[in-house]
Design a protein around this motif. Structure first.
Motif, mmCIF file in Angstrom:
data_model
loop_
_atom_site.group_PDB
_atom_site.id
_atom_site.type_symbol
_atom_site.label_atom_id
_atom_site.label_comp_id
_atom_site.label_asym_id
_atom_site.label_seq_id
_atom_site.Cartn_x
_atom_site.Cartn_y
_atom_site.Cartn_z
ATOM 1 N N THR A 248 -61.647 -44.910 -152.891
ATOM 2 C CA THR A 248 -60.891 -44.121 -151.912
ATOM 3 C C THR A 248 -61.724 -43.858 -150.660
ATOM 4 O OG1 THR A 248 -59.665 -43.083 -153.717
ATOM 5 C CG2 THR A 248 -59.586 -41.982 -151.586
ATOM 6 N N VAL A 249 -62.988 -43.463 -150.845
ATOM 7 C CA VAL A 249 -63.854 -43.189 -149.698
ATOM 8 C C VAL A 249 -64.110 -44.479 -148.923
ATOM 9 C CG1 VAL A 249 -66.159 -42.435 -148.985
ATOM 10 C CG2 VAL A 249 -64.900 -41.127 -150.700
ATOM 11 N N ALA A 250 -64.324 -45.598 -149.640
ATOM 12 C CA ALA A 250 -64.542 -46.883 -148.960
ATOM 13 C C ALA A 250 -63.318 -47.255 -148.130
ATOM 14 C CB ALA A 250 -64.864 -47.962 -149.982
ATOM 15 N N GLU A 251 -62.140 -47.051 -148.676
ATOM 16 C CA GLU A 251 -60.898 -47.352 -147.948
ATOM 17 C C GLU A 251 -60.767 -46.455 -146.716
ATOM 18 O OE1 GLU A 251 -57.417 -49.049 -146.790
ATOM 19 O OE2 GLU A 251 -58.738 -49.764 -148.391
ATOM 20 N N ALA A 252 -61.148 -45.198 -146.860
ATOM 21 C CA ALA A 252 -61.073 -44.271 -145.723
ATOM 22 C C ALA A 252 -62.088 -44.655 -144.649
ATOM 23 C CB ALA A 252 -61.305 -42.846 -146.201
ATOM 24 N N LEU A 253 -63.283 -45.085 -145.056
ATOM 25 C CA LEU A 253 -64.296 -45.494 -144.081
ATOM 26 C C LEU A 253 -63.828 -46.681 -143.255
ATOM 27 C CD1 LEU A 253 -67.629 -45.114 -146.108
ATOM 28 C CD2 LEU A 253 -66.958 -43.832 -144.071
ATOM 29 N N VAL A 254 -63.113 -47.622 -143.874
ATOM 30 C CA VAL A 254 -62.606 -48.789 -143.158
ATOM 31 C C VAL A 254 -61.661 -48.359 -142.038
ATOM 32 C CG1 VAL A 254 -61.146 -50.853 -143.424
ATOM 33 C CG2 VAL A 254 -62.927 -50.358 -145.094
ATOM 34 N N ARG A 255 -60.967 -47.251 -142.228
ATOM 35 C CA ARG A 255 -59.986 -46.779 -141.249
ATOM 36 C C ARG A 255 -60.630 -46.043 -140.070
ATOM 37 N NH1 ARG A 255 -54.886 -44.660 -144.901
ATOM 38 N NH2 ARG A 255 -54.791 -46.473 -146.267
ATOM 39 N N LEU A 256 -61.941 -45.760 -140.149
ATOM 40 C CA LEU A 256 -62.633 -45.078 -139.061
ATOM 41 C C LEU A 256 -63.043 -46.076 -137.987
ATOM 42 C CD1 LEU A 256 -65.062 -42.701 -141.008
ATOM 43 C CD2 LEU A 256 -62.833 -42.139 -140.023
ATOM 44 N N SER A 257 -63.369 -45.541 -136.812
ATOM 45 C CA SER A 257 -63.890 -46.411 -135.749
ATOM 46 C C SER A 257 -65.252 -46.956 -136.200
ATOM 47 C CB SER A 257 -64.048 -45.623 -134.449
ATOM 48 O OG SER A 257 -65.126 -44.713 -134.560
ATOM 49 N N PRO A 258 -65.661 -48.118 -135.668
ATOM 50 C CA PRO A 258 -66.956 -48.688 -136.064
ATOM 51 C C PRO A 258 -68.125 -47.728 -135.815
ATOM 52 C CG PRO A 258 -65.674 -50.313 -134.870
ATOM 53 C CD PRO A 258 -64.919 -49.014 -134.781
ATOM 54 N N GLN A 259 -68.108 -46.976 -134.696
ATOM 55 C CA GLN A 259 -69.194 -46.040 -134.400
ATOM 56 C C GLN A 259 -69.255 -44.909 -135.433
ATOM 57 O OE1 GLN A 259 -68.167 -44.984 -130.399
ATOM 58 N NE2 GLN A 259 -69.678 -46.410 -129.541
ATOM 59 N N ALA B 140 -81.759 -42.696 -137.963
ATOM 60 C CA ALA B 140 -80.466 -43.306 -137.630
ATOM 61 C C ALA B 140 -80.400 -43.595 -136.136
ATOM 62 C CB ALA B 140 -79.327 -42.386 -138.064
ATOM 63 N N ALA B 141 -80.927 -42.686 -135.317
ATOM 64 C CA ALA B 141 -80.921 -42.893 -133.869
ATOM 65 C C ALA B 141 -81.728 -44.134 -133.505
ATOM 66 C CB ALA B 141 -81.474 -41.664 -133.160
ATOM 67 N N ALA B 142 -82.885 -44.300 -134.114
ATOM 68 C CA ALA B 142 -83.723 -45.471 -133.832
ATOM 69 C C ALA B 142 -83.026 -46.754 -134.268
ATOM 70 C CB ALA B 142 -85.067 -45.320 -134.541
ATOM 71 N N ARG B 143 -82.395 -46.750 -135.444
ATOM 72 C CA ARG B 143 -81.723 -47.959 -135.949
ATOM 73 C C ARG B 143 -80.504 -48.323 -135.103
ATOM 74 N NH1 ARG B 143 -82.378 -50.942 -140.070
ATOM 75 N NH2 ARG B 143 -80.285 -51.030 -140.957
ATOM 76 N N LEU B 144 -79.774 -47.301 -134.645
ATOM 77 C CA LEU B 144 -78.551 -47.576 -133.894
ATOM 78 C C LEU B 144 -78.784 -47.646 -132.381
ATOM 79 C CD1 LEU B 144 -76.069 -45.331 -135.895
ATOM 80 C CD2 LEU B 144 -76.420 -47.799 -136.110
ATOM 81 N N GLY B 145 -80.000 -47.299 -131.934
ATOM 82 C CA GLY B 145 -80.343 -47.393 -130.527
ATOM 83 C C GLY B 145 -79.647 -46.370 -129.649
ATOM 84 N N VAL B 146 -79.434 -45.185 -130.183
ATOM 85 C CA VAL B 146 -78.811 -44.107 -129.416
ATOM 86 C C VAL B 146 -79.653 -42.846 -129.560
ATOM 87 C CG1 VAL B 146 -76.462 -45.030 -129.596
ATOM 88 C CG2 VAL B 146 -77.292 -43.446 -131.320
ATOM 89 N N PRO B 147 -79.520 -41.864 -128.670
ATOM 90 C CA PRO B 147 -80.291 -40.610 -128.785
ATOM 91 C C PRO B 147 -79.889 -39.803 -130.028
ATOM 92 C CG PRO B 147 -79.296 -40.813 -126.595
ATOM 93 C CD PRO B 147 -78.733 -41.907 -127.443
ATOM 94 N N PRO B 148 -80.825 -38.988 -130.553
ATOM 95 C CA PRO B 148 -80.519 -38.153 -131.729
ATOM 96 C C PRO B 148 -79.309 -37.236 -131.513
ATOM 97 C CG PRO B 148 -82.880 -38.170 -131.333
ATOM 98 C CD PRO B 148 -82.236 -38.890 -130.177
ATOM 99 N N GLY B 149 -79.146 -36.711 -130.306
ATOM 100 C CA GLY B 149 -77.990 -35.854 -130.027
ATOM 101 C C GLY B 149 -76.679 -36.586 -130.218
ATOM 102 N N THR B 150 -76.672 -37.865 -129.888
ATOM 103 C CA THR B 150 -75.472 -38.677 -130.075
ATOM 104 C C THR B 150 -75.183 -38.859 -131.558
ATOM 105 O OG1 THR B 150 -75.910 -39.820 -127.999
ATOM 106 C CG2 THR B 150 -74.413 -40.913 -129.540
#
Length: 164
Positions: free
Chosen positions: A102-113, A131-141
């Protein structure tokens, strides 16, 4: 000596103790017993040259009542009941599988970000900084996306009919 002390002061001490514990007879009896025990352990306090014996007994009983009240107040959330608490139900592997699907199915319905921030922080167990370093965005994001991703996940799960 203790017998004479009891005979002379016990009734007045018990009446005083009853007032201190708002009429709880058992606690008043315990208070009188502990007060007389203290008198037996500290006979020097009962020397008439030091002051009134009854005043010492009443003061000791009052101090013991205050100490007992403080101990009870320090206990958080003590609940007395005749019913046994419900045992937690055993988690069935089939239930776990359904929840995971159920959670996997719900995750698929979310935006990629939203999906990627939840996977990084919750499934991979990475900190906000990692996570910020891996995704290349600031920690606040990462913090902001996590907040909104969880909100979106709750909505998707509700649309799927999942309740708490």
């Amino acid at each position: 000596m203790l017998r004479a002390l009891h005979d002379e002061h016990a009734d007045a001490l018990y009446a005083h103790a009853l007032r201190l514990v708002q009429g709880d007879r058992q606690r008043a009896e315990d208070l009188v017993q502990e007060t007389l025990l203290r008198a037996w352990r500290h006979p020097e306090a009962l020397d008439p040259r030091r002051g009134s014996v009854r005043a010492w007994l009443f003061t000791t009983a009052r101090n013991l009542a205050i100490d007992a009240w403080r101990r009870r107040s320090a206990r958080v959330g003590e609940v007395i009941t005749d019913e046994l608490p419900e045992l937690p139900h055993a988690v069935d592997e089939a239930d776990r599988a359904v929840e995971a699907w159920t959670v996997a199915e719900a995750l698929v319905r979310l935006s990629p970000q939203h999906r990627e921030v939840l996977v990084e922080c919750f499934y991979q167990g990475r900190s906000v900084g990692e996570a910020a370093a891996r995704l290349g965005v600031p920690p606040g994001t990462i913090k902001s996306r996590t907040h909104y991703a969880l909100r979106s996940l709750r909505l998707v799960l509700a649309e799927m009919g999942v309740t708490r």
